[in-house]
Design an enzyme around this catalytic site. Structure first.
Site, PDB file in Angstrom:
ATOM      1  N   LYS A   1      -5.488  -4.743 -23.833  1.00 39.31           N
ATOM      2  CA  LYS A   1      -6.101  -4.789 -25.164  1.00 39.31           C
ATOM      3  C   LYS A   1      -4.988  -4.700 -26.216  1.00 39.31           C
ATOM      4  CE  LYS A   1     -10.435  -3.266 -23.169  1.00 39.31           C
ATOM      5  NZ  LYS A   1     -11.514  -2.264 -23.064  1.00 39.31           N
TER       6      LYS A   1
ATOM      7  N   GLU B   1       0.842  -1.211   0.000  1.00 44.47           N
ATOM      8  CA  GLU B   1       0.000   0.000   0.000  1.00 44.47           C
ATOM      9  C   GLU B   1       0.867   1.248   0.000  1.00 44.47           C
ATOM     10  OE1 GLU B   1      -2.537  -0.357   3.361  1.00 44.47           O
ATOM     11  OE2 GLU B   1      -3.972  -1.620   2.293  1.00 44.47           O
TER      12      GLU B   1
HETATM   13  C1  LIG Z   1     -12.355  -1.873 -22.019  1.00 44.85           C
HETATM   14  C2  LIG Z   1     -12.656  -0.462 -21.743  1.00 44.85           C
HETATM   15  C3  LIG Z   1     -12.746   0.016 -20.413  1.00 44.85           C
HETATM   16  C4  LIG Z   1     -12.836  -0.877 -19.204  1.00 44.85           C
HETATM   17  O1  LIG Z   1     -11.840  -1.696 -18.948  1.00 44.85           O
HETATM   18  P1  LIG Z   1     -11.990  -2.910 -17.898  1.00 44.85           P
HETATM   19  O2  LIG Z   1     -10.590  -3.372 -17.811  1.00 44.85           O
HETATM   20  O3  LIG Z   1     -12.919  -3.887 -18.520  1.00 44.85           O
HETATM   21  O4  LIG Z   1     -12.495  -2.364 -16.635  1.00 44.85           O
HETATM   22  C5  LIG Z   1     -12.895   1.368 -20.225  1.00 44.85           C
HETATM   23  N1  LIG Z   1     -12.990   2.217 -21.257  1.00 44.85           N
HETATM   24  C6  LIG Z   1     -12.939   1.793 -22.543  1.00 44.85           C
HETATM   25  C7  LIG Z   1     -13.048   2.779 -23.649  1.00 44.85           C
HETATM   26  C8  LIG Z   1     -12.791   0.443 -22.820  1.00 44.85           C
HETATM   27  O5  LIG Z   1     -12.770   0.031 -24.081  1.00 44.85           O
END
Ligand SMILES: *Cc1c(COP(=O)(O)O)cnc(C)c1O
Length: 414
Positions: free
Chosen positions: A223, A48
């Site tokens: 991603k 933390e």
């Molecule tokens: C995927 C995504 C998120 C959320 O991400 P998580 O890891 O699923 O919480 C937020 N904003 C955008 C534009 C996204 O494509």
């Protein structure tokens, strides 16, 4: 593994990933090194706080890991400050809101039905219960151009504290300068949620919002960036904002950071700095263009008229009379994973919308080039046109399996 039940499920998922084609634009495959860091003993550690300022002892290595992650990500995106602790994209966005807003303050973001994300003000979310979200849209879904005049009008009327750019189902490039210009007119902070395209920005194949003066970028790391599941918040140069964001993450909305994930993020950032990664990102765009050309040729309507990035949103109901849900199901049957998606001004319901959304980050990691992508697009359309023909579907499933076998998921990227 002692736990045979879970081991079997992991093996099953491995096989599923190996044999099918992943076209969900928010998914990817990480390298062995990222997996290794993510599964490391850092998972045992509480830390933390921030490097040099922790609430527990034993931080010799955690501090170094987090500092490295910060240093690398700042270099990658050309910014001064970074918080690498967000557990994912949603908490990253929540942290920015809570850092800069008081309850009732206004955020101006993209309408969800035009490509915005749930975390940009969907009524079911916590942020939407605390803050007020107003929206802008595309001027014309067939060109994808944002209605900047309307954006300015709404900004002047509602005086947002944050103007938010960024999407999860939008395929065109943005005019970041326009956002910044309008934000300056109304005294708003500019925030870009680059969850989908962060990797493309890092590689320099898409424009970096910081180059046009954006204040904050939030993103996921899993991603196009091809790292572990996680989030980041970047601040271009304003230290006051960066400090507020750090406090908003911890102790604001999170406890101890997931240091194993941060180690894996650092590895992914390192990979994203290599020439090989730049090439990969460029190929993602070429591959999306290749798929676009096949959809064009077959007169299938694409929202935005095509793509400038890694994804395509196709109106399969309007063009082929197949609903998004039907398309998702029938493509799943032949080994292609993608998702149904609402299109702008959709007349259908969210659980069975008019569109499908798909993209090229994962298949490009597997080594697909334009030729294979065109072939996959052709197979997709053939399946959609013959969705009740078992024989055709079986032969296409075989083709997909063959392709998957020919392009195994790589383990090393650099
Ligand atoms: C995927 C995504 C998120 C959320 O991400 P998580 O890891 O699923 O919480 C937020 N904003 C955008 C534009 C996204 O494509």
């Amino acid at each position: 593994m002692k736990d045979k039940q879970i081991e079997k499920l992991i093996k099953g998922e491995e096989k599923r990933q190996a044999e099918g084609l992943e076209l969900i634009p928010s998914e990817n495959y990480v390298s062995e090194d990222v997996l290794k860091a993510n599964g490391s003993v850092f998972t045992n550690k509480y830390s933390e706080g921030y490097p040099g300022r922790r609430y527990y002892g034993g931080q010799d290595f955690t501090d170094q890991v987090e500092r490295l992650a910060i240093e690398r990500v700042c270099k990658l995106f050309k910014c001064k400050f970074a918080n690498v602790q967000p557990h994912s994209g949603a908490p990253a966005n929540l942290a920015v809101y809570s850092a800069l807003l008081s309850p009732g303050d206004v955020v101006l973001g993209m309408d969800l039905s035009h490509g915005g994300h749930l975390t940009h003000g969907h009524p079911m979310t916590l942020p939407a219960k605390i803050y007020k979200f107003v929206t802008y849209k595309m001027k014309n879904p067939d060109t994808g151009e944002i209605d900047y005049e309307d954006l300015r009008r709404v900004a002047k009327e509602f005086k947002p504290k944050i103007i938010l750019a960024g999407f999860s189902a939008y395929s065109r490039a943005l005019n970041y300068k326009k956002f910044v210009e309008i934000a300056h007119e109304v005294g708003a902070v500019t925030m870009a949620d680059m969850a989908h395209i962060a990797g493309l920005i890092a590689a320099g194949v898409l424009r970096n919002p910081f180059d046009d003066g954006f204040d904050i970028i939030t993103s996921t790391t899993h991603k196009t960036l091809r790292g572990p599941r996680g989030g980041i918040i970047l601040t271009r140069e304003n230290e006051e904002i960066a400090k507020k964001i750090d406090k908003a993450i911890f102790p604001g909305i999170q406890g101890g950071p997931h240091m194993h994930t941060i180690a894996a993020k650092a590895v992914a950032f390192g990979e994203a700095m290599t020439p090989k990664y730049k090439k990969y990102a460029g190929q993602i765009l070429k591959n999306a263009k290749a798929m676009e050309s096949v959809f064009h040729k077959n007169n299938i309507r694409m929202i935005g008229g095509g793509t400038d990035n890694h994804l395509i949103l196709a109106d399969v109901f309007g063009s082929l009379g197949v609903t998004g849900k039907e398309a998702q199901t029938v493509l799943d049957e032949v080994g292609i994973t993608l998702n149904m998606n609402a299109i702008a001004e959709d007349t259908r319901k969210p659980m069975d919308p008019s569109g499908i959304r798909f993209g090229t980050p994962a298949i490009t990691t597997r080594g697909f080039k334009e030729k294979e992508c065109k072939y996959v697009a052709e197979l997709m359309i053939k399946v959609l046109k013959n969705k009740d023909n078992k024989k055709i579907k079986e032969s296409i499933h075989k083709e997909i399996k063959k392709l998957a076998k020919k392009f195994p998921i790589p383990k090393k990227f650099v």
